[in-house]
Write a protein that holds these residues in place. Structure first.
Motif, short mmCIF file in Angstrom:
data_model
loop_
_atom_site.label_atom_id
_atom_site.label_comp_id
_atom_site.label_asym_id
_atom_site.label_seq_id
_atom_site.Cartn_x
_atom_site.Cartn_y
_atom_site.Cartn_z
N ASN A 64 17.88 -16.15 6.22
CA ASN A 64 16.49 -16.53 5.99
C ASN A 64 15.64 -15.99 7.11
O ASN A 64 15.98 -16.14 8.28
N ASN A 65 14.55 -15.33 6.75
CA ASN A 65 13.55 -14.88 7.70
C ASN A 65 12.25 -15.57 7.31
O ASN A 65 11.72 -15.30 6.22
N PRO A 66 11.71 -16.47 8.13
CA PRO A 66 10.50 -17.20 7.76
C PRO A 66 9.31 -16.31 7.42
O PRO A 66 8.38 -16.74 6.73
N GLY A 67 9.33 -15.05 7.84
CA GLY A 67 8.25 -14.11 7.52
C GLY A 67 8.33 -13.55 6.11
O GLY A 67 7.38 -12.93 5.63
N ASP A 68 9.46 -13.75 5.43
CA ASP A 68 9.62 -13.26 4.05
C ASP A 68 9.00 -14.28 3.10
O ASP A 68 9.69 -15.02 2.39
N LEU A 69 7.68 -14.32 3.08
CA LEU A 69 6.94 -15.31 2.30
C LEU A 69 7.01 -15.01 0.81
O LEU A 69 6.74 -13.89 0.37
N MET A 70 7.37 -16.02 0.03
CA MET A 70 7.50 -15.87 -1.41
C MET A 70 6.17 -15.52 -2.06
O MET A 70 6.11 -14.69 -2.97
N ALA A 71 5.08 -16.11 -1.60
CA ALA A 71 3.78 -15.93 -2.24
C ALA A 71 3.15 -14.58 -1.98
O ALA A 71 2.40 -14.07 -2.82
N SER A 72 3.46 -13.96 -0.84
CA SER A 72 2.71 -12.75 -0.49
C SER A 72 3.56 -11.55 -0.06
O SER A 72 3.03 -10.44 0.05
N VAL A 73 4.85 -11.73 0.17
CA VAL A 73 5.68 -10.64 0.68
C VAL A 73 6.80 -10.26 -0.28
O VAL A 73 6.98 -9.10 -0.62
N VAL A 74 7.57 -11.24 -0.73
CA VAL A 74 8.80 -11.00 -1.49
C VAL A 74 8.49 -10.52 -2.89
O VAL A 74 7.67 -11.09 -3.59
#
Length: 154
Positions: A88-98
């Motif tokens: 898990n990388n907290p910067g891999d945001l579901m809403a805007s990155v992934v």
């Protein structure tokens, strides 16, 4: 895993290697590979395979408080969970990155005899990223144009 733009975001790697110092068959996980068997698996979270047979390697992708998390799970042939490595990388945001899935591959296969792979599949129960609001209308419009074009040829 892709970013929403379609470019590469992150890999989720199973490492399986026979340790050269002990001879043990080890399974571990990480986000990167250098395409050679990883000799440092025993220094981190790992599983030591002691029984020959069929094993299931599973990537389970999910939302962990707004960021992407992936469990790398190892099961035996009786469906017993033997090992999990959570990435898990907290910067891999579901809403805007992934974005979506990218590929699966074997980066290095160096075994005596054969390697058998069976029942490779992908189960998608829900889209990870919602479609933009206008996209279903565009898809419907293109489908309609396709039907019109087909009818005109008849």
């Amino acid at each position: 895993m892709n970013q929403q733009s379609g470019s590469h975001l992150r890999d989720f790697i199973f490492h399986v290697t026979q340790d050269s110092s002990t001879g043990a068959l080890l399974v571990g996980g990480s986000n990167n590979t250098d395409f050679i068997p990883k000799e440092s698996i025993e220094a981190g979270n790992h599983y030591t395979v002691t029984t020959s047979g069929w094993y299931v390697f599973e990537h389970s992708f999910y939302d962990l408080g707004g960021s992407l998390a992936v469990d790398l799970n190892l099961y035996d042939s009786a469906s017993n969970l033997l090992f999990t490595e959570t990435r898990n990388n907290p910067g891999d945001l579901m809403a805007s990155v992934v974005g979506g899935n990218r590929y699966g591959w074997f980066t290095s296969v160096e075994v005596g005899g054969d390697l058998y792979v069976d029942a490779v599949s992908m189960d998608v129960t829900a889209p990870a990223v919602p479609l933009p609001a206008g996209l279903p209308l565009m898809i419907g419009a293109f489908a309609g144009f396709g039907l019109l074009a087909r009818r005109r040829r008849d």
